[in-house]
Design a protein around this motif. Structure first.
Motif, mmCIF file in Angstrom:
data_model
loop_
_atom_site.group_PDB
_atom_site.id
_atom_site.type_symbol
_atom_site.label_atom_id
_atom_site.label_comp_id
_atom_site.label_asym_id
_atom_site.label_seq_id
_atom_site.Cartn_x
_atom_site.Cartn_y
_atom_site.Cartn_z
ATOM 1 N N MET A 214 0.833 -1.199 0.000
ATOM 2 C CA MET A 214 0.000 0.000 0.000
ATOM 3 C C MET A 214 0.870 1.253 0.000
ATOM 4 O O MET A 214 2.068 1.210 0.302
ATOM 5 N N ALA A 215 0.254 2.391 -0.325
ATOM 6 C CA ALA A 215 0.960 3.674 -0.368
ATOM 7 C C ALA A 215 0.149 4.739 0.364
ATOM 8 O O ALA A 215 -1.064 4.592 0.569
ATOM 9 N N ASN A 216 0.836 5.789 0.785
ATOM 10 C CA ASN A 216 0.205 7.021 1.283
ATOM 11 C C ASN A 216 -0.615 6.860 2.559
ATOM 12 O O ASN A 216 -1.519 7.669 2.830
ATOM 13 N N LEU A 217 -0.288 5.868 3.380
ATOM 14 C CA LEU A 217 -1.012 5.726 4.640
ATOM 15 C C LEU A 217 -0.714 6.868 5.603
ATOM 16 O O LEU A 217 -1.475 7.092 6.559
ATOM 17 N N ASP A 218 0.357 7.597 5.360
ATOM 18 C CA ASP A 218 0.658 8.766 6.178
ATOM 19 C C ASP A 218 -0.224 9.956 5.821
ATOM 20 O O ASP A 218 -0.177 10.990 6.501
ATOM 21 N N LYS A 219 -1.043 9.829 4.796
ATOM 22 C CA LYS A 219 -1.884 10.934 4.339
ATOM 23 C C LYS A 219 -3.351 10.767 4.741
ATOM 24 O O LYS A 219 -4.203 11.556 4.327
ATOM 25 N N VAL A 220 -3.642 9.728 5.522
ATOM 26 C CA VAL A 220 -5.008 9.524 6.008
ATOM 27 C C VAL A 220 -4.990 9.508 7.531
ATOM 28 O O VAL A 220 -3.965 9.196 8.148
ATOM 29 N N PRO A 221 -6.101 9.835 8.176
ATOM 30 C CA PRO A 221 -6.130 9.855 9.636
ATOM 31 C C PRO A 221 -6.084 8.446 10.219
ATOM 32 O O PRO A 221 -6.452 7.476 9.546
ATOM 33 N N ALA A 246 -8.851 5.860 -0.023
ATOM 34 C CA ALA A 246 -9.538 6.231 1.214
ATOM 35 C C ALA A 246 -10.273 7.543 1.015
ATOM 36 O O ALA A 246 -9.836 8.418 0.250
ATOM 37 N N VAL A 247 -11.385 7.676 1.714
ATOM 38 C CA VAL A 247 -12.144 8.928 1.744
ATOM 39 C C VAL A 247 -12.191 9.379 3.189
ATOM 40 O O VAL A 247 -12.606 8.620 4.085
ATOM 41 N N CYS A 248 -11.760 10.605 3.439
ATOM 42 C CA CYS A 248 -11.709 11.109 4.806
ATOM 43 C C CYS A 248 -12.112 12.575 4.844
ATOM 44 O O CYS A 248 -12.032 13.285 3.831
ATOM 45 N N GLU A 249 -12.548 13.006 5.987
ATOM 46 C CA GLU A 249 -12.940 14.403 6.153
ATOM 47 C C GLU A 249 -11.719 15.304 6.129
ATOM 48 O O GLU A 249 -10.627 14.910 6.531
ATOM 49 N N GLU A 250 -11.919 16.523 5.643
ATOM 50 C CA GLU A 250 -10.818 17.485 5.581
ATOM 51 C C GLU A 250 -10.403 17.883 7.002
ATOM 52 O O GLU A 250 -11.209 17.938 7.902
#
Length: 250
Positions: A214-221, A246-250
């Motif tokens: 996986m990639a970019n797990l540091d970019k999601v909460p 992933a979809v996350c709130e701003e």
């Protein structure tokens, strides 16, 4: 009842691609034979036979790039891709961050205490969740040597899961799927000690799915996001490249 309002709400959220891009030079597990990857080979091109279009063929191992493993990958008789439907493509996302420990100890295997510390800060991991292990190992992509982290004797030193931790998550918390940024589920030193990928074998033997590389797990909460896992509908597949986001709130 219309779901369109929910879709509009989701569109206002932040969308994060957790998938590595693929090319013919992308790294893959060293046990896969050379010549197993041939992406975007043109077999029909513009202006041929009076039909102006381009058609590509694709040759790849199922475990290429960000991919989903199905149980039969390790265990004969366990389900293949066709046993899993679209209802198994979206989950609550929990991200356990051990990147700081991995920076000090590349072989680090996540522990049950790490999970309990996560829950103390973010709440109990919900049943049916996708639990991803953040190590920041994805930043080594696309270097095969960096991803394997070889020592002078050719031994690998990579972080990963321990079997105790995944047993806790699957059996005590009832999670649905796990994911990680490395080639393998098992921390390297555990695989060497067992002379087997025993942790991955446990996951697949219990008929769970997992996503690797996986990639970019540091970019999601750490908690609160939703993860989507999509793959081609190919019957009999033991693994398939996946698009994960992933979809996350701003």
């Amino acid at each position: 009842m219309s779901l369109w309002g929910d879709l509009e709400k989701l569109k206002r959220c932040r969308w994060v691609d957790l998938t590595h891009p693929l090319t013919n030079e992308s790294p893959y597990w060293g046990g896969i034979p050379d010549g197993s990857v041939e992406l975007c080979k043109t077999v029909f091109d513009y202006d041929e036979e009076m039909l102006s279009c381009r058609i590509h063929t694709y040759k790849f191992p199922g475990q290429l790039g960000t991919h989903v493993d199905f149980p039969m990958h390790f265990v004969p008789g366990r389900p293949a891709a066709e046993e899993f439907g679209v209802e198994q493509s979206v989950y609550p996302l929990c991200v356990i961050d051990i990147s700081g420990k991995v920076a000090e100890t590349p072989d680090y295997a996540v522990t049950v205490d790490d999970v309990l510390a996560y829950e103390e800060e973010h709440g109990r991991i919900p049943e049916g969740a996708f639990v991803a292990l953040r190590t920041d190992w994805y930043k080594r992509w696309p270097s095969y040597d960096a991803l394997c982290n070889f020592d002078e004797e050719g031994g690998e030193h990579c972080p990963g899961w321990s079997i105790e931790t995944l047993k806790f998550l699957f059996e005590e918390r009832g999670v649905a799927m796990n994911g990680h940024e490395t080639f393998d589920t098992d921390a390297s030193y555990l695989a060497v000690e067992a002379d087997d990928l025993a942790v991955e074998r446990y996951v697949l033997d219990t008929c769970h799915l997992q996503v690797e590389i996986m990639a970019n797990l540091d970019k999601v909460p750490p908690a609160g996001a939703i993860v989507f896992v999509a793959w081609p509908r190919i019957e009999g597949a033991s693994g398939l490249p996946a698009r994960v986001w992933a979809v996350c709130e701003e």
